[in-house]
Design a protein around this motif. Structure first.
Motif, PDB file in Angstrom:
ATOM      1  N   LEU A   1       5.995  -8.424   5.186  1.00 50.60           N
ATOM      2  CA  LEU A   1       5.614  -9.248   4.039  1.00 50.60           C
ATOM      3  C   LEU A   1       4.367  -8.696   3.357  1.00 50.60           C
ATOM      4  N   TYR A   2       3.458  -8.159   4.157  1.00 47.42           N
ATOM      5  CA  TYR A   2       2.225  -7.547   3.648  1.00 47.42           C
ATOM      6  C   TYR A   2       2.107  -6.136   4.224  1.00 47.42           C
ATOM      7  N   PRO A   3       2.727  -5.152   3.572  1.00 42.80           N
ATOM      8  CA  PRO A   3       2.718  -3.791   4.128  1.00 42.80           C
ATOM      9  C   PRO A   3       1.342  -3.169   4.293  1.00 42.80           C
ATOM     10  N   ILE A   4       0.309  -3.717   3.658  1.00 40.99           N
ATOM     11  CA  ILE A   4      -1.029  -3.185   3.852  1.00 40.99           C
ATOM     12  C   ILE A   4      -1.408  -3.194   5.328  1.00 40.99           C
ATOM     13  N   LEU A   5      -0.836  -4.098   6.111  1.00 46.19           N
ATOM     14  CA  LEU A   5      -1.159  -4.168   7.539  1.00 46.19           C
ATOM     15  C   LEU A   5      -0.774  -2.885   8.270  1.00 46.19           C
ATOM     16  N   ASN A   6       0.180  -2.142   7.716  1.00 44.84           N
ATOM     17  CA  ASN A   6       0.583  -0.888   8.349  1.00 44.84           C
ATOM     18  C   ASN A   6      -0.511   0.173   8.272  1.00 44.84           C
ATOM     19  N   ALA A   7      -1.421   0.025   7.331  1.00 42.57           N
ATOM     20  CA  ALA A   7      -2.547   0.954   7.229  1.00 42.57           C
ATOM     21  C   ALA A   7      -3.747   0.485   8.029  1.00 42.57           C
ATOM     22  N   ILE A   8      -3.676  -0.744   8.537  1.00 45.25           N
ATOM     23  CA  ILE A   8      -4.797  -1.315   9.284  1.00 45.25           C
ATOM     24  C   ILE A   8      -4.585  -1.206  10.781  1.00 45.25           C
ATOM     25  N   ASP A   9      -3.443  -1.670  11.242  1.00 48.30           N
ATOM     26  CA  ASP A   9      -3.197  -1.782  12.678  1.00 48.30           C
ATOM     27  C   ASP A   9      -2.504  -0.530  13.214  1.00 48.30           C
ATOM     28  N   LEU A  10      -3.273   0.518  13.423  1.00 46.47           N
ATOM     29  CA  LEU A  10      -2.756   1.776  13.948  1.00 46.47           C
ATOM     30  C   LEU A  10      -3.432   2.045  15.286  1.00 46.47           C
ATOM     31  N   ASP A  11      -2.725   1.789  16.348  1.00 44.39           N
ATOM     32  CA  ASP A  11      -3.291   1.954  17.685  1.00 44.39           C
ATOM     33  C   ASP A  11      -3.767   3.383  17.914  1.00 44.39           C
ATOM     34  N   GLY A  12      -4.928   3.479  18.506  1.00 47.85           N
ATOM     35  CA  GLY A  12      -5.432   4.794  18.887  1.00 47.85           C
ATOM     36  C   GLY A  12      -6.090   5.578  17.771  1.00 47.85           C
ATOM     37  N   ARG A  13      -6.216   4.979  16.579  1.00 49.78           N
ATOM     38  CA  ARG A  13      -6.853   5.668  15.468  1.00 49.78           C
ATOM     39  C   ARG A  13      -8.162   4.983  15.111  1.00 49.78           C
TER      40      ARG A  13
ATOM     41  N   THR B   1       0.862  -1.173   0.000  1.00 45.28           N
ATOM     42  CA  THR B   1       0.000   0.000   0.000  1.00 45.28           C
ATOM     43  C   THR B   1       0.899   1.224   0.000  1.00 45.28           C
ATOM     44  N   ALA B   2       0.352   2.378  -0.416  1.00 39.87           N
ATOM     45  CA  ALA B   2       1.201   3.533  -0.694  1.00 39.87           C
ATOM     46  C   ALA B   2       2.333   3.029  -1.603  1.00 39.87           C
ATOM     47  N   SER B   3       3.581   3.362  -1.307  1.00 41.90           N
ATOM     48  CA  SER B   3       4.708   2.771  -2.048  1.00 41.90           C
ATOM     49  C   SER B   3       5.573   1.937  -1.115  1.00 41.90           C
ATOM     50  N   LEU B   4       4.925   1.277  -0.181  1.00 39.35           N
ATOM     51  CA  LEU B   4       5.621   0.381   0.753  1.00 39.35           C
ATOM     52  C   LEU B   4       5.606  -1.020   0.138  1.00 39.35           C
ATOM     53  N   PHE B   5       6.646  -1.317  -0.654  1.00 40.68           N
ATOM     54  CA  PHE B   5       6.691  -2.569  -1.399  1.00 40.68           C
ATOM     55  C   PHE B   5       7.423  -3.647  -0.617  1.00 40.68           C
ATOM     56  N   PRO B   6       6.814  -4.829  -0.486  1.00 39.69           N
ATOM     57  CA  PRO B   6       7.520  -5.929   0.183  1.00 39.69           C
ATOM     58  C   PRO B   6       8.774  -6.300  -0.602  1.00 39.69           C
ATOM     59  N   GLY B   7       9.863  -6.490   0.120  1.00 35.37           N
ATOM     60  CA  GLY B   7      11.117  -6.843  -0.529  1.00 35.37           C
ATOM     61  C   GLY B   7      11.994  -5.662  -0.864  1.00 35.37           C
ATOM     62  N   SER B   8      11.480  -4.450  -0.722  1.00 32.99           N
ATOM     63  CA  SER B   8      12.304  -3.271  -0.994  1.00 32.99           C
ATOM     64  C   SER B   8      13.423  -3.150   0.029  1.00 32.99           C
ATOM     65  N   LYS B   9      14.602  -2.771  -0.436  1.00 34.13           N
ATOM     66  CA  LYS B   9      15.739  -2.591   0.476  1.00 34.13           C
ATOM     67  C   LYS B   9      15.515  -1.443   1.449  1.00 34.13           C
ATOM     68  N   ASP B  10      14.601  -0.542   1.116  1.00 41.99           N
ATOM     69  CA  ASP B  10      14.324   0.614   1.972  1.00 41.99           C
ATOM     70  C   ASP B  10      13.098   0.416   2.864  1.00 41.99           C
ATOM     71  N   LEU B  11      12.449  -0.739   2.774  1.00 43.79           N
ATOM     72  CA  LEU B  11      11.168  -0.902   3.468  1.00 43.79           C
ATOM     73  C   LEU B  11      11.301  -0.764   4.974  1.00 43.79           C
ATOM     74  N   ALA B  12      12.276  -1.445   5.567  1.00 41.31           N
ATOM     75  CA  ALA B  12      12.425  -1.397   7.029  1.00 41.31           C
ATOM     76  C   ALA B  12      12.645   0.038   7.502  1.00 41.31           C
TER      77      ALA B  12
ATOM     78  N   ARG C   1      10.397   6.185  -5.414  1.00 40.57           N
ATOM     79  CA  ARG C   1       9.108   6.661  -4.925  1.00 40.57           C
ATOM     80  C   ARG C   1       9.269   7.610  -3.727  1.00 40.57           C
ATOM     81  N   ILE C   2       8.209   8.386  -3.500  1.00 42.02           N
ATOM     82  CA  ILE C   2       8.003   9.082  -2.227  1.00 42.02           C
ATOM     83  C   ILE C   2       6.753   8.464  -1.630  1.00 42.02           C
ATOM     84  N   THR C   3       6.816   8.059  -0.377  1.00 42.92           N
ATOM     85  CA  THR C   3       5.686   7.349   0.210  1.00 42.92           C
ATOM     86  C   THR C   3       5.347   7.808   1.619  1.00 42.92           C
ATOM     87  N   LEU C   4       4.078   7.790   1.917  1.00 40.76           N
ATOM     88  CA  LEU C   4       3.633   7.977   3.296  1.00 40.76           C
ATOM     89  C   LEU C   4       4.148   6.805   4.128  1.00 40.76           C
ATOM     90  N   THR C   5       4.601   7.079   5.320  1.00 39.40           N
ATOM     91  CA  THR C   5       5.094   6.051   6.234  1.00 39.40           C
ATOM     92  C   THR C   5       3.980   5.668   7.215  1.00 39.40           C
TER      93      THR C   5
END
Length: 241
Positions: free
Chosen positions: A220-232, A145-156, A182-186
Motif C-alpha cells: 500500500l505504501y511502497p516507500i517502506l521498501n526503501a526503509i526496511d532493508l535488513d542488514g543495511r 518511491t522509485a516507480s513502485l506505484f501502489p495499485g500497479s498490476k506489476d507491483l507484486a 517504467r523501469i524501476t529499482l526493485t
C-alpha cells in the motif's frame, strides 16, 4: 511513540530553511562519494528525477568531487528517450551532469531498444559493476518511491524480484501521470545500495510518511521498501517544509 520518531528504522533530519536543506544534502552526498572514491578509487550513485532533488544536484555539482571517478545512473525512468525533457535522464543531465565535468552517465533507456532489452541491460550492468555507493530516493503523495506505484498490476512481481531492476506498467495509477511504462529499482536493487537518502519537501509528504510507517503495509505504501532493508545502514530522511 510517534512513528516519525522511530530511530531504529530511519534517521529523520528536519530542516527549517530550504537553502540549508539543499546545502546540507549536497554536502552529505559529496562526503559519501569522496569516501568511496578514497576507499575504492570510484563511486557510483543512483539518482531520482523530479523537481524536489534538482536544486540539490545543482549544488552538488559545485562541490569538490573527482567527477571523473563517479558513475551516475538512475533509480527509475519513464519509458522515454533520455533526450526527452520529461525523462529523469534529462533532468539529471541538466541539473548535474552538464556541471560536473567528467562524470559518466548510464541511462536506463537505450534509444531504439525495446523495454525488456533495456531492463535486461540495466540488470546486466548492475550485476557487473560496483554496488552503488549512494542512492537518492523521493516519495510521491501516494506513497510510491522509485516507480513502485501502489495499485500497479506489476507491483507484486517487482517487489519479489531477485534482480536489481524491473519493468512496471502503472496504467491506472494516478501518480504515474501520462507515463505508465517504467523501469524501476526493485527492493533487491535497493538492498545493494550502501547508503540511501530520502528527500522530502512539505508537510503533506511528512504526513504520508507517517501514515506509511503506521500501516506497515509495503504494498500500500511502497516507500517502506526503501526503509526496511535488513542488514543495511538506516535510511537518512531529509525533510523541509
Amino acid at each position: 511513540m510517534n512513528a516519525l520518531e522511530d530511530s531504529n528504522r530511519f534517521t529523520l533530519i528536519r530542516h527549517t530553511d530550504a537553502d540549508a536543506w539543499i546545502e546540507t544534502i549536497a554536502a552529505e552526498m559529496a562526503q559519501i562519494l569522496n569516501h568511496y572514491i578514497d576507499a575504492a578509487g570510484r563511486a557510483r550513485m543512483l539518482l531520482s528525477g523530479g523537481t524536489t532533488p534538482a536544486p540539490v544536484y545543482q549544488a552538488l555539482a559545485e562541490l569538490d568531487v573527482q567527477w571523473d571517478r563517479v558513475e551516475v545512473s538512475l533509480v527509475d525512468e519513464r519509458w522515454l528517450s533520455p533526450q526527452d525533457r520529461d525523462s529523469n535522464a534529462w533532468l539529471v543531465r541538466q541539473s548535474l551532469l552538464n556541471r560536473a565535468e567528467g562524470a559518466h552517465f548510464d541511462p536506463l533507456v537505450r534509444v531504439g531498444k525495446p523495454l525488456p532489452e533495456c531492463v535486461y541491460t540495466a540488470n546486466l550492468q548492475a550485476q557487473h559493476t560496483e554496488a552503488p555507493s549512494l542512492a537518492v530516493f523521493g516519495m510521491g503523495n501516494d506513497g510510491h518511491t522509485a516507480s513502485l506505484f501502489p495499485g500497479s498490476k506489476d507491483l507484486a512481481r517487482a517487489l519479489e524480484s531477485t534482480l536489481p531492476y524491473a519493468a512496471l506498467d502503472a496504467t491506472g495509477c494516478p501518480g504515474s501521470n501520462q507515463w505508465p511504462l517504467r523501469i524501476t529499482l526493485t527492493p533487491h536493487g535497493m538492498r545493494q545500495c550502501r547508503q540511501r537518502l530520502l528527500l522530502l519537501r512539505g508537510k503533506q509528504k511528512l504526513e504520508v510518511l507517517k501514515q506509511a510507517l503506521e500501516s506497515n503495509n509495503a504494498a500500500l505504501y511502497p516507500i517502506l521498501n526503501a526503509i526496511d532493508l535488513d542488514g543495511r545502514p538506516t535510511l537518512r530522511i531529509h525533510w523541509c517544509d
